[in-house]
Design a protein around this motif. Sequence first.
Motif, PDB file in Angstrom:
ATOM      1  N   ARG A 197       0.822  -1.229   0.000  1.00 61.12           N
ATOM      2  CA  ARG A 197       0.000   0.000   0.000  1.00 61.12           C
ATOM      3  C   ARG A 197       0.844   1.262   0.000  1.00 61.12           C
ATOM      4  NH1 ARG A 197      -3.894  -2.143   4.656  1.00 61.12           N
ATOM      5  NH2 ARG A 197      -5.193  -3.542   3.411  1.00 61.12           N
ATOM      6  N   ASN A 198       2.100   1.156   0.451  1.00 65.00           N
ATOM      7  CA  ASN A 198       2.930   2.360   0.591  1.00 65.00           C
ATOM      8  C   ASN A 198       3.785   2.648  -0.628  1.00 65.00           C
ATOM      9  OD1 ASN A 198       4.676   0.260   0.788  1.00 65.00           O
ATOM     10  ND2 ASN A 198       5.570   0.832   2.764  1.00 65.00           N
ATOM     11  N   ARG A 199       3.472   2.064  -1.795  1.00 66.75           N
ATOM     12  CA  ARG A 199       4.277   2.326  -2.994  1.00 66.75           C
ATOM     13  C   ARG A 199       3.390   2.255  -4.234  1.00 66.75           C
ATOM     14  NH1 ARG A 199       7.738  -2.801  -1.397  1.00 66.75           N
ATOM     15  NH2 ARG A 199       6.755  -2.236   0.548  1.00 66.75           N
ATOM     16  N   PRO A 200       3.807   2.923  -5.334  1.00 69.89           N
ATOM     17  CA  PRO A 200       3.032   2.813  -6.570  1.00 69.89           C
ATOM     18  C   PRO A 200       3.110   1.388  -7.110  1.00 69.89           C
ATOM     19  CG  PRO A 200       4.624   4.626  -6.675  1.00 69.89           C
ATOM     20  CD  PRO A 200       4.967   3.827  -5.467  1.00 69.89           C
ATOM     21  N   VAL A 201       1.948   0.823  -7.465  1.00 69.01           N
ATOM     22  CA  VAL A 201       1.903  -0.560  -7.943  1.00 69.01           C
ATOM     23  C   VAL A 201       1.362  -0.609  -9.362  1.00 69.01           C
ATOM     24  CG1 VAL A 201       0.833  -2.831  -7.589  1.00 69.01           C
ATOM     25  CG2 VAL A 201       1.638  -1.509  -5.616  1.00 69.01           C
ATOM     26  N   LEU A 202       2.072  -1.325 -10.236  1.00 69.87           N
ATOM     27  CA  LEU A 202       1.618  -1.575 -11.599  1.00 69.87           C
ATOM     28  C   LEU A 202       1.384  -3.069 -11.734  1.00 69.87           C
ATOM     29  CD1 LEU A 202       4.495   0.451 -13.242  1.00 69.87           C
ATOM     30  CD2 LEU A 202       2.130   1.211 -13.104  1.00 69.87           C
ATOM     31  N   ILE A 203       0.408  -3.445 -12.568  1.00 67.71           N
ATOM     32  CA  ILE A 203       0.191  -4.876 -12.774  1.00 67.71           C
ATOM     33  C   ILE A 203       0.152  -5.200 -14.254  1.00 67.71           C
ATOM     34  CG2 ILE A 203      -1.075  -5.124 -10.600  1.00 67.71           C
ATOM     35  CD1 ILE A 203      -3.649  -5.393 -12.335  1.00 67.71           C
ATOM     36  N   THR A 204       0.598  -6.442 -14.579  1.00 73.54           N
ATOM     37  CA  THR A 204       0.568  -6.916 -15.956  1.00 73.54           C
ATOM     38  C   THR A 204       0.556  -8.440 -15.960  1.00 73.54           C
ATOM     39  OG1 THR A 204       1.557  -6.534 -18.140  1.00 73.54           O
ATOM     40  CG2 THR A 204       3.089  -6.947 -16.320  1.00 73.54           C
ATOM     41  N   GLY A 205       0.680  -9.043 -17.146  1.00 74.84           N
ATOM     42  CA  GLY A 205       0.692 -10.511 -17.259  1.00 74.84           C
ATOM     43  C   GLY A 205      -0.649 -11.056 -17.719  1.00 74.84           C
ATOM     44  N   ASP A 206      -0.651 -12.369 -18.113  1.00 75.23           N
ATOM     45  CA  ASP A 206      -1.865 -13.028 -18.630  1.00 75.23           C
ATOM     46  C   ASP A 206      -3.031 -12.935 -17.640  1.00 75.23           C
ATOM     47  OD1 ASP A 206      -0.087 -13.858 -20.539  1.00 75.23           O
ATOM     48  OD2 ASP A 206      -0.108 -15.981 -19.961  1.00 75.23           O
ATOM     49  N   ARG A 207      -2.713 -13.003 -16.346  1.00 77.06           N
ATOM     50  CA  ARG A 207      -3.773 -13.041 -15.332  1.00 77.06           C
ATOM     51  C   ARG A 207      -3.808 -11.763 -14.499  1.00 77.06           C
ATOM     52  NH1 ARG A 207      -5.495 -18.551 -15.591  1.00 77.06           N
ATOM     53  NH2 ARG A 207      -7.101 -18.038 -14.081  1.00 77.06           N
ATOM     54  N   ALA A 208      -3.490 -10.645 -15.159  1.00 84.08           N
ATOM     55  CA  ALA A 208      -3.479  -9.355 -14.470  1.00 84.08           C
ATOM     56  C   ALA A 208      -4.837  -9.054 -13.827  1.00 84.08           C
ATOM     57  CB  ALA A 208      -3.100  -8.237 -15.444  1.00 84.08           C
ATOM     58  N   TYR A 209      -5.924  -9.510 -14.479  1.00 81.48           N
ATOM     59  CA  TYR A 209      -7.254  -9.181 -13.928  1.00 81.48           C
ATOM     60  C   TYR A 209      -7.537  -9.946 -12.635  1.00 81.48           C
ATOM     61  CZ  TYR A 209      -8.071  -6.646 -18.252  1.00 81.48           C
ATOM     62  OH  TYR A 209      -7.968  -5.762 -19.279  1.00 81.48           O
ATOM     63  N   ASP A 210      -7.019 -11.183 -12.523  1.00 78.83           N
ATOM     64  CA  ASP A 210      -7.147 -11.920 -11.253  1.00 78.83           C
ATOM     65  C   ASP A 210      -6.444 -11.145 -10.149  1.00 78.83           C
ATOM     66  OD1 ASP A 210      -8.272 -13.810 -12.844  1.00 78.83           O
ATOM     67  OD2 ASP A 210      -6.741 -15.351 -12.541  1.00 78.83           O
ATOM     68  N   LEU A 211      -5.275 -10.639 -10.513  1.00 82.43           N
ATOM     69  CA  LEU A 211      -4.481  -9.873  -9.559  1.00 82.43           C
ATOM     70  C   LEU A 211      -5.194  -8.561  -9.195  1.00 82.43           C
ATOM     71  CD1 LEU A 211      -1.772  -9.667  -8.081  1.00 82.43           C
ATOM     72  CD2 LEU A 211      -0.759  -8.827 -10.195  1.00 82.43           C
ATOM     73  N   ALA A 212      -5.820  -7.942 -10.208  1.00 88.29           N
ATOM     74  CA  ALA A 212      -6.543  -6.684  -9.981  1.00 88.29           C
ATOM     75  C   ALA A 212      -7.635  -6.867  -8.923  1.00 88.29           C
ATOM     76  CB  ALA A 212      -7.152  -6.189 -11.295  1.00 88.29           C
ATOM     77  N   VAL A 213      -8.396  -7.955  -9.053  1.00 92.00           N
ATOM     78  CA  VAL A 213      -9.471  -8.212  -8.094  1.00 92.00           C
ATOM     79  C   VAL A 213      -8.892  -8.414  -6.696  1.00 92.00           C
ATOM     80  CG1 VAL A 213     -11.335  -9.798  -7.467  1.00 92.00           C
ATOM     81  CG2 VAL A 213     -10.964  -9.214  -9.864  1.00 92.00           C
ATOM     82  N   ARG A 214      -7.802  -9.177  -6.654  1.00 88.96           N
ATOM     83  CA  ARG A 214      -7.176  -9.449  -5.352  1.00 88.96           C
ATOM     84  C   ARG A 214      -6.697  -8.151  -4.688  1.00 88.96           C
ATOM     85  NH1 ARG A 214      -6.959 -10.087  -0.959  1.00 88.96           N
ATOM     86  NH2 ARG A 214      -5.344 -11.108   0.283  1.00 88.96           N
ATOM     87  N   LEU A 215      -6.057  -7.264  -5.484  1.00 85.95           N
ATOM     88  CA  LEU A 215      -5.533  -6.010  -4.925  1.00 85.95           C
ATOM     89  C   LEU A 215      -6.670  -5.109  -4.478  1.00 85.95           C
ATOM     90  CD1 LEU A 215      -2.581  -5.269  -7.390  1.00 85.95           C
ATOM     91  CD2 LEU A 215      -2.432  -6.142  -5.052  1.00 85.95           C
ATOM     92  N   GLU A 216      -7.757  -5.115  -5.252  1.00 83.82           N
ATOM     93  CA  GLU A 216      -8.946  -4.340  -4.907  1.00 83.82           C
ATOM     94  C   GLU A 216      -9.463  -4.773  -3.528  1.00 83.82           C
ATOM     95  OE1 GLU A 216     -10.221  -2.195  -7.547  1.00 83.82           O
ATOM     96  OE2 GLU A 216     -11.187  -1.287  -5.790  1.00 83.82           O
ATOM     97  N   VAL A 217      -9.576  -6.076  -3.334  1.00 85.95           N
ATOM     98  CA  VAL A 217     -10.048  -6.632  -2.056  1.00 85.95           C
ATOM     99  C   VAL A 217      -9.107  -6.237  -0.917  1.00 85.95           C
ATOM    100  CG1 VAL A 217     -10.407  -8.800  -0.781  1.00 85.95           C
ATOM    101  CG2 VAL A 217     -11.269  -8.575  -3.111  1.00 85.95           C
ATOM    102  N   ASN A 218      -7.797  -6.204  -1.242  1.00 84.42           N
ATOM    103  CA  ASN A 218      -6.776  -5.902  -0.234  1.00 84.42           C
ATOM    104  C   ASN A 218      -6.588  -4.386  -0.011  1.00 84.42           C
ATOM    105  OD1 ASN A 218      -3.789  -8.027   0.107  1.00 84.42           O
ATOM    106  ND2 ASN A 218      -5.334  -7.438   1.596  1.00 84.42           N
ATOM    107  N   GLY A 219      -7.320  -3.565  -0.810  1.00 88.89           N
ATOM    108  CA  GLY A 219      -7.190  -2.119  -0.661  1.00 88.89           C
ATOM    109  C   GLY A 219      -5.846  -1.562  -1.102  1.00 88.89           C
ATOM    110  N   VAL A 220      -5.259  -2.185  -2.149  1.00 91.62           N
ATOM    111  CA  VAL A 220      -3.982  -1.693  -2.693  1.00 91.62           C
ATOM    112  C   VAL A 220      -4.260  -1.008  -4.034  1.00 91.62           C
ATOM    113  CG1 VAL A 220      -1.675  -2.349  -3.506  1.00 91.62           C
ATOM    114  CG2 VAL A 220      -2.742  -3.614  -1.608  1.00 91.62           C
ATOM    115  N   PRO A 221      -4.024   0.320  -4.149  1.00 93.01           N
ATOM    116  CA  PRO A 221      -4.225   0.988  -5.433  1.00 93.01           C
ATOM    117  C   PRO A 221      -3.218   0.477  -6.479  1.00 93.01           C
ATOM    118  CG  PRO A 221      -3.900   2.570  -3.630  1.00 93.01           C
ATOM    119  CD  PRO A 221      -3.512   1.232  -3.121  1.00 93.01           C
TER     120      PRO A 221
END
Length: 406
Positions: free
Chosen positions: A343-367
């Motif tokens: 949460r304390n750093r800028p986070v970028l996401i990519t990869g084949d399953r980036a959307y799975d990761l997006a949902v997980r980060l959303e749940v975890n409150g990580v922008p």
Amino acid sequence: MPLRAKVATSVSKTAAALSRAAGRGDGSVIGGWIGLKIDPELLTHLAAGRSIALVSGTNGKTTTTRLTAAAMEVLGPVATNSFGANMPTGHTSALAKAGATPFAVLEVDEHYLARVIEETHPRVVALLNLSRDQLDRAKEVAMMAQMWKTALAAHQDVKVVANADDPMVVWAAGGSPYVVWFSAGQRWLDDSFVCPQSGHPIERHQGDWWCTGCPLRRPRAHWQVEEEGVVDPRGDWHLVKLQLPGTVNIGNAATALAVVAEFGVHPLKALPYLATVTSIAGRYAQVDRDGRNIRLLLAKNPASWLEAFDMAEIAPTLLSINARDPDGLDTSWLYDVDFSPLRNRPVLITGDRAYDLAVRLEVNGVPFRHVTSFDEALQAVPPGRLEVIANYTAFQDIRAELDRVN
Ligand SMILES: [Zn+2]
């Protein structure tokens, strides 16, 4: 060596060399496979006459093998499977390629440990940790511990170097009469809440642990990580200078020191050799591109994600997730990992399953921000450090984009 083994060795080396020449990786799997087809006992023949250390566990085995092999060079030439080919085909190929070395340090996939002990008669086996890995393929943790315990009980002459902080490892090592314990900490606790011996809950307090229903408890460690160094069995503290990041790697260095001590190498002799290790098959590699200093961290299962967060600086971080065959096809493990340290750093996401990761980060409150290519990620962050944490094939994709860094 018998004639059949000599022929098998020679064909194995040729096949590996051809594979390399054809640009198909380092050739160790195909070379070993052909060698073992010609002589099924080739690994045993190639191991004969060498003093061997095996390194196994869910995480850290490639790095620990590399560090141990470096430290063992104090004694002379060392054969090792440094590219992570950690099944018998890889071991066969590594030993064939190295020729007659007095020593070998081999990384062993945890499923194959029993067989490789049987075939190579090691002097020392290092047991690092056991935690959940690819959900669709790996064995359950307690079953793996039982396999290790049975294998070690059948080879009472093997010296075991084992992690006192992991109850599963301690229980497995209990099959052996000679155990040197190291303490490197355990960040991931979710696979050892229940005693493998009695099924009772395990209690923890300030690094100590014990079973509430049977005598299984944390043994006193002979080797201990303390601040930036390691305390040896005599109580002497040694500063550990590494080119690899994080406390996790000081723990891996402690393991390497404990292993080579069983071969008679003093820590003071080994330490300068540990300091020469820079990166391992691209892991921890640093690349400068467009004013960004990119560092690559591999994370393949929940425990290793926690370790990667420990190693990464507080800097812009790119996470990349695939779910191809070598990664395991099931990404539900994402919910085992607490991503809140990001949460304390800028986070970028990519990869084949980036959307799975997006949902997980959303749940975890990580922008986060989604990017579709590595170049887009580079342009999205200011000059300076960019940490990249990726699982197996995502890591290989990024490494290829950076021209196969080592
Ligand atoms: Zn118990």
